[in-house]
Structure formats: C-alpha cells, structure tokens
Motif scaffolding. Structure first.
Motif, PDB file in Angstrom:
ATOM      1  N   SER A 220     -68.122 -30.232  20.307  1.00 50.20           N
ATOM      2  CA  SER A 220     -67.507 -29.268  21.228  1.00 50.20           C
ATOM      3  C   SER A 220     -67.376 -27.930  20.505  1.00 50.20           C
ATOM      4  O   SER A 220     -67.710 -27.815  19.324  1.00 50.20           O
ATOM      5  CB  SER A 220     -66.109 -29.743  21.651  1.00 50.20           C
ATOM      6  OG  SER A 220     -65.166 -29.464  20.632  1.00 50.20           O
ATOM      7  N   ARG A 221     -66.815 -26.962  21.219  1.00 52.27           N
ATOM      8  CA  ARG A 221     -66.535 -25.680  20.570  1.00 52.27           C
ATOM      9  C   ARG A 221     -65.558 -25.870  19.418  1.00 52.27           C
ATOM     10  O   ARG A 221     -65.410 -24.970  18.581  1.00 52.27           O
ATOM     11  CB  ARG A 221     -65.968 -24.697  21.601  1.00 52.27           C
ATOM     12  CG  ARG A 221     -67.006 -24.204  22.609  1.00 52.27           C
ATOM     13  CD  ARG A 221     -66.291 -23.517  23.761  1.00 52.27           C
ATOM     14  NE  ARG A 221     -67.184 -22.925  24.738  1.00 52.27           N
ATOM     15  CZ  ARG A 221     -67.733 -23.586  25.752  1.00 52.27           C
ATOM     16  NH1 ARG A 221     -67.516 -24.886  25.896  1.00 52.27           N
ATOM     17  NH2 ARG A 221     -68.498 -22.960  26.627  1.00 52.27           N
TER      18      ARG A 221
ATOM     19  N   PHE B  17     -62.650 -35.862  25.015  1.00 52.17           N
ATOM     20  CA  PHE B  17     -62.643 -35.386  26.419  1.00 52.17           C
ATOM     21  C   PHE B  17     -63.676 -36.127  27.249  1.00 52.17           C
ATOM     22  O   PHE B  17     -63.594 -36.155  28.472  1.00 52.17           O
ATOM     23  CB  PHE B  17     -62.802 -33.863  26.505  1.00 52.17           C
ATOM     24  CG  PHE B  17     -64.072 -33.303  25.928  1.00 52.17           C
ATOM     25  CD1 PHE B  17     -64.144 -32.914  24.612  1.00 52.17           C
ATOM     26  CD2 PHE B  17     -65.202 -33.159  26.728  1.00 52.17           C
ATOM     27  CE1 PHE B  17     -65.318 -32.388  24.082  1.00 52.17           C
ATOM     28  CE2 PHE B  17     -66.381 -32.623  26.212  1.00 52.17           C
ATOM     29  CZ  PHE B  17     -66.431 -32.243  24.878  1.00 52.17           C
TER      30      PHE B  17
ATOM     31  N   LYS C  27     -58.515 -28.048  27.491  1.00 51.53           N
ATOM     32  CA  LYS C  27     -59.731 -27.777  26.719  1.00 51.53           C
ATOM     33  C   LYS C  27     -59.459 -27.954  25.226  1.00 51.53           C
ATOM     34  O   LYS C  27     -58.342 -27.720  24.746  1.00 51.53           O
ATOM     35  CB  LYS C  27     -60.172 -26.325  26.953  1.00 51.53           C
ATOM     36  CG  LYS C  27     -60.601 -26.018  28.390  1.00 51.53           C
ATOM     37  CD  LYS C  27     -62.039 -26.342  28.584  1.00 51.53           C
ATOM     38  CE  LYS C  27     -62.617 -25.857  29.892  1.00 51.53           C
ATOM     39  NZ  LYS C  27     -63.958 -26.385  30.103  1.00 51.53           N
ATOM     40  N   VAL C  28     -60.498 -28.357  24.500  1.00 58.71           N
ATOM     41  CA  VAL C  28     -60.460 -28.300  23.043  1.00 58.71           C
ATOM     42  C   VAL C  28     -61.359 -27.140  22.615  1.00 58.71           C
ATOM     43  O   VAL C  28     -62.327 -26.827  23.326  1.00 58.71           O
ATOM     44  CB  VAL C  28     -60.934 -29.617  22.394  1.00 58.71           C
ATOM     45  CG1 VAL C  28     -59.905 -30.711  22.582  1.00 58.71           C
ATOM     46  CG2 VAL C  28     -62.301 -30.056  22.895  1.00 58.71           C
ATOM     47  N   PRO C  29     -61.028 -26.511  21.494  1.00 58.77           N
ATOM     48  CA  PRO C  29     -59.996 -26.856  20.523  1.00 58.77           C
ATOM     49  C   PRO C  29     -58.625 -26.253  20.847  1.00 58.77           C
ATOM     50  O   PRO C  29     -58.499 -25.380  21.705  1.00 58.77           O
ATOM     51  CB  PRO C  29     -60.541 -26.222  19.243  1.00 58.77           C
ATOM     52  CG  PRO C  29     -61.225 -24.982  19.725  1.00 58.77           C
ATOM     53  CD  PRO C  29     -61.839 -25.363  21.050  1.00 58.77           C
TER      54      PRO C  29
ATOM     55  N   GLU D  26     -58.092 -21.257  22.532  1.00 57.89           N
ATOM     56  CA  GLU D  26     -59.272 -20.376  22.598  1.00 57.89           C
ATOM     57  C   GLU D  26     -59.871 -20.265  21.189  1.00 57.89           C
ATOM     58  O   GLU D  26     -59.211 -19.815  20.235  1.00 57.89           O
ATOM     59  CB  GLU D  26     -58.975 -18.983  23.169  1.00 57.89           C
ATOM     60  CG  GLU D  26     -58.515 -19.000  24.627  1.00 57.89           C
ATOM     61  CD  GLU D  26     -59.547 -19.625  25.567  1.00 57.89           C
ATOM     62  OE1 GLU D  26     -60.735 -19.361  25.389  1.00 57.89           O
ATOM     63  OE2 GLU D  26     -59.150 -20.380  26.458  1.00 57.89           O
ATOM     64  N   THR D  27     -61.138 -20.636  21.115  1.00 55.78           N
ATOM     65  CA  THR D  27     -61.849 -20.701  19.839  1.00 55.78           C
ATOM     66  C   THR D  27     -61.723 -19.410  19.026  1.00 55.78           C
ATOM     67  O   THR D  27     -61.375 -19.445  17.839  1.00 55.78           O
ATOM     68  CB  THR D  27     -63.332 -21.025  20.115  1.00 55.78           C
ATOM     69  OG1 THR D  27     -63.376 -22.253  20.846  1.00 55.78           O
ATOM     70  CG2 THR D  27     -64.138 -21.140  18.848  1.00 55.78           C
TER      71      THR D  27
HETATM   72  N1  LIG Z   1     -62.663 -20.851  26.303  1.00 54.00           N
HETATM   73  C1  LIG Z   1     -62.476 -22.072  25.569  1.00 54.00           C
HETATM   74  C2  LIG Z   1     -63.509 -23.078  26.034  1.00 54.00           C
HETATM   75  C3  LIG Z   1     -63.265 -24.437  25.435  1.00 54.00           C
HETATM   76  C4  LIG Z   1     -64.105 -25.492  26.141  1.00 54.00           C
HETATM   77  O1  LIG Z   1     -64.756 -25.248  27.169  1.00 54.00           O
HETATM   78  N2  LIG Z   1     -64.058 -26.710  25.603  1.00 54.00           N
HETATM   79  C5  LIG Z   1     -64.782 -27.822  26.221  1.00 54.00           C
HETATM   80  C6  LIG Z   1     -65.595 -28.549  25.156  1.00 54.00           C
HETATM   81  S1  LIG Z   1     -66.756 -27.468  24.390  1.00 54.00           S
HETATM   82  C7  LIG Z   1     -63.764 -28.822  26.791  1.00 54.00           C
HETATM   83  O2  LIG Z   1     -62.719 -29.013  26.215  1.00 54.00           O
HETATM   84  N3  LIG Z   1     -64.111 -29.463  27.908  1.00 54.00           N
HETATM   85  C8  LIG Z   1     -63.296 -30.478  28.496  1.00 54.00           C
HETATM   86  C9  LIG Z   1     -62.892 -30.160  29.917  1.00 54.00           C
HETATM   87  O3  LIG Z   1     -62.970 -29.006  30.337  1.00 54.00           O
HETATM   88  O4  LIG Z   1     -62.466 -31.061  30.602  1.00 54.00           O
HETATM   89  C10 LIG Z   1     -62.592 -21.822  24.057  1.00 54.00           C
HETATM   90  O5  LIG Z   1     -63.306 -20.880  23.672  1.00 54.00           O
HETATM   91  O6  LIG Z   1     -61.980 -22.535  23.260  1.00 54.00           O
END
Ligand SMILES: N[C@@H](CCC(=O)N[C@@H](CS)C(=O)NCC(=O)O)C(=O)O
Length: 199
Positions: A9-10, A32, A50-52, A63-64
C-alpha cells in the motif's frame, strides 16, 4: 510511535521514510484486503479507513505526505528536511504537496478513462500539464533539493515510482526514468519495497 500500514500500500512509502530515518517504532499491519481498516478502532484513528496512519504520543497523523513531512521535522537533525526557517522550504513544500493534490488525481481519472471534466476547474488540470510539470520538477542529477536526499524525494520520487510500476506513467522520459532508478537504488527503499524487484 505506532505505524499502521500494509506493505502492499502507500504505507510502503511511510515505512521507507521511517527506515531512512532509522526511527524506532511499532509496525501494525492493517489488512485492508480483509477489511481490518473498517473496524471502529481503526476508524477512530483514521475516519477514512485508509492506511497509512501514524500515532506519536497520542497525536495522529494521516496522509502519506503529511506523515513523511511530520517525521522529517521530528528528526530534523537527521537532515531529511530543510530548517523550518530556511527559504528552501518553498521548494520543499511544492514537492510534498504536488503529488497528492494534483498528480495522483490526474493518474486516477486517466486510469478510469474519465475525460468529461473542465481542466480549468479541476485541481489536476490535464495530463499534458501534469507531465510537463513532472518533467520540469524532476532533477537531472541528485535529488530534488540538490545534493541532499529529503522527505520530498520520498513523496515525489515515491509517487513517480508507483506511477511507473502500475503503468500510470507510460513512456517516462530519460530524466524521470533515471531519477526513479536513483530512488530505487536507495537501501531503505529496497528494504521496504521487496515486491518491486529492486536489487
Ligand atoms: N490519500 C491517502 C491515500 C491512502 C490510500 O488510498 N490507502 C489505500 C491503500 S494504498 C487504502 O487504505 N485503501 C483501503 C480502503 O480505502 O478501503 C494517503 O496518501 O495516505
């Protein structure tokens, strides 16, 4: 510190930042794919699910890019961010914010085949402008802040790396391809991105 993430993931980007800094922390994998991000406990940490996410002495950062910036400032003495009062912060902030606010949305809509938008009102403009901006912002040698590798490279370079890996950025220019190769050669990148096939 607690780092809530998943290696696919990010969160790999924030894991990479923590590794560059050699910052002591606890890793908590949120699967997730299995819906662990939807638990009330995790939603209390990040309502986006969302992670992280990072927890530091009761403070939550999501937010990454924000996590990378927070960590670089927390360990400022390690040299991954310009001094807070330095004029170099101007350039540094551009690289921290451009990927998440502009580039990622552009790649997402392009992947979805969405073309029915007004480039003057959407924040990402259009692909041509994004790619021209990437080209002009990518360093021809070294790192975005010059000789010193910073959190701005983790965020900007990490986004370009993802974009190439996932086919969002096709036909990367020689300048962009060479910068991403330098990114992938970093030991901390390789430690945290084993799936990328980096040596
Ligand atoms: N804007 C967020 C995006 C984070 C994101 O989209 N994470 C994805 C994995 S890469 C996630 O957690 N997806 C699970 C979901 O949305 O259910 C960041 O930059 O941290």
């Amino acid at each position: 510190m607690k780092h809530y993430f998943h290696p696919m993931s990010r969160g790999a980007t924030t894991d990479w930042m923590l590794t560059e800094l050699e910052a002591p922390h606890e890793k908590i994998i949120i699967d997730f794919f299995a819906g662990e991000n939807n638990s009330p406990e995790y939603r209390a940490i990040n309502p986006m699910g969302k992670v992280p996410a990072l927890e530091d002495e009761g403070r939550i950062v999501t937010e990454t890019a924000a996590i990378c910036a927070y960590l670089a400032d927390k360990y400022l003495d390690k040299g991954f961010a310009p001094a807070v009062s330095s004029p170099d912060r101007a350039r540094y902030y551009r690289y921290l914010f451009f990927p998440g606010t502009t580039l990622e949305p552009m790649f997402s809509v392009a992947q979805l085949g969405i073309t029915d938008f007004n480039p003057q009102s959407v924040g990402w403009g259009d692909m041509d402008r994004c790619l021209a901006t990437v080209e002009s912002m990518t360093p021809k040698s070294g790192w975005v802040m010059g000789e010193r590798f910073t959190a701005a490279d983790v965020v900007f370079g990490g986004t370009l790396d993802f974009a190439i890996q996932f086919g969002w950025l096709k036909d990367a220019s020689p300048t962009v391809a060479a910068y991403v190769e330098r990114i992938r050669a970093r030991p901390a990148y390789q430690q945290t991105h084993p799936q990328s096939g980096a040596q």
